[in-house]
Design a protein around this motif. Sequence first.
Motif, PDB file in Angstrom:
ATOM      1  N   GLN A  34      -2.183   4.454  -8.551  1.00  0.00           N
ATOM      2  CA  GLN A  34      -3.456   3.767  -8.722  1.00  0.00           C
ATOM      3  C   GLN A  34      -3.576   3.225 -10.156  1.00  0.00           C
ATOM      4  O   GLN A  34      -3.947   2.069 -10.377  1.00  0.00           O
ATOM      5  CB  GLN A  34      -4.589   4.744  -8.428  1.00  0.00           C
ATOM      6  N   ALA A  35      -3.221   4.065 -11.126  1.00  0.00           N
ATOM      7  CA  ALA A  35      -3.251   3.635 -12.530  1.00  0.00           C
ATOM      8  C   ALA A  35      -2.240   2.525 -12.782  1.00  0.00           C
ATOM      9  O   ALA A  35      -2.487   1.613 -13.582  1.00  0.00           O
ATOM     10  CB  ALA A  35      -2.976   4.820 -13.443  1.00  0.00           C
ATOM     11  N   ALA A  36      -1.093   2.599 -12.093  1.00  0.00           N
ATOM     12  CA  ALA A  36      -0.072   1.559 -12.250  1.00  0.00           C
ATOM     13  C   ALA A  36      -0.596   0.207 -11.773  1.00  0.00           C
ATOM     14  O   ALA A  36      -0.349  -0.826 -12.400  1.00  0.00           O
ATOM     15  CB  ALA A  36       1.187   1.944 -11.472  1.00  0.00           C
ATOM     16  N   MET A  37      -1.333   0.212 -10.659  1.00  0.00           N
ATOM     17  CA  MET A  37      -1.909  -1.040 -10.168  1.00  0.00           C
ATOM     18  C   MET A  37      -2.931  -1.601 -11.148  1.00  0.00           C
ATOM     19  O   MET A  37      -2.977  -2.816 -11.396  1.00  0.00           O
ATOM     20  CB  MET A  37      -2.554  -0.807  -8.794  1.00  0.00           C
ATOM     21  N   LEU A  38      -3.747  -0.710 -11.720  1.00  0.00           N
ATOM     22  CA  LEU A  38      -4.721  -1.157 -12.710  1.00  0.00           C
ATOM     23  C   LEU A  38      -4.031  -1.724 -13.942  1.00  0.00           C
ATOM     24  O   LEU A  38      -4.434  -2.765 -14.476  1.00  0.00           O
ATOM     25  CB  LEU A  38      -5.617   0.016 -13.126  1.00  0.00           C
ATOM     26  N   MET A  39      -2.970  -1.071 -14.390  1.00  0.00           N
ATOM     27  CA  MET A  39      -2.254  -1.540 -15.574  1.00  0.00           C
ATOM     28  C   MET A  39      -1.590  -2.895 -15.323  1.00  0.00           C
ATOM     29  O   MET A  39      -1.646  -3.797 -16.166  1.00  0.00           O
ATOM     30  CB  MET A  39      -1.210  -0.513 -15.998  1.00  0.00           C
ATOM     31  N   ARG A  40      -0.970  -3.038 -14.157  1.00  0.00           N
ATOM     32  CA  ARG A  40      -0.329  -4.312 -13.836  1.00  0.00           C
ATOM     33  C   ARG A  40      -1.347  -5.449 -13.834  1.00  0.00           C
ATOM     34  O   ARG A  40      -1.109  -6.531 -14.381  1.00  0.00           O
ATOM     35  CB  ARG A  40       0.368  -4.233 -12.477  1.00  0.00           C
TER      36      ARG A  40
END
Length: 273
Positions: free
Chosen positions: A32-38
Amino acid sequence: FSEKLSSEVDAALATTTDADFEAIHGVTPTSQAAMLMRRYLYENGAPSDALAGFSITSHANAVANPNAMYRRAISLERYQKASMISEPLNLYDVSPNADGAAALILARSDVLPNSLTAPKVRIIASAASTSPVALHDRQDPLIFDAAAESSHRAYEQAGIDLKAINCFELHDQFSIYAALSLEAAGFAKKGQGWRLSQDGEIGRDGRIPICTFGGSKARGDAGGATGLYQAAEIVLQLQERAEENQIPNARIGMAQCLGNAGSIATTHIFARD
């Protein structure tokens, strides 16, 4: 054993996401955090290492903290070469799960023992807010609405503005959370929080020192106990007991703990008498 333990922990942590539309499809807090960061890097035209400064700062602050898991500094080069956990999150963008303990004693001034020599610290504001759990239910997933609301309610309750804050213990479970928390609290405009980490403004001698003992990234993330740990660290700063990590003339500090992907935020502001 470690792989089994990791998968079991991930499965447990996934229960904090939306059960019907996120967890059931394999979403974890890390992905979930990876999607936000991307999305954050894309929308703001930021380089892939834009958030490196958060990890570098946290690790630098943890060096002098005997309670930190990782008491070693890291360089930009080391960050850039780190292995990917969930692209674009690398090893240094993710805080380690940790055990931990912290304690605060709350009491009225008139019942404190005369032998107490440390300066008194008061809680001058306390605010909690919530927002939708699922990212797709939010008007803009790159705005931590709960963190923004609780921060500004706390400022109003304390009768101060953010310029009065001398140190800020934010919840850097992931480096992207640090950037979004700074923006939510008003220390940076939307999409510009990452620049504070690149311009040296979050270090112990910066405009708004954060994670002064290493934060979740280097001290370790103790889950639900994180908020109390943050409060204890703010009190140490305000009582001038932070030793090598001391922020000069720290009189007002703020701690903010997040739940889920920022859907819950509690903010406390402390002041030294």
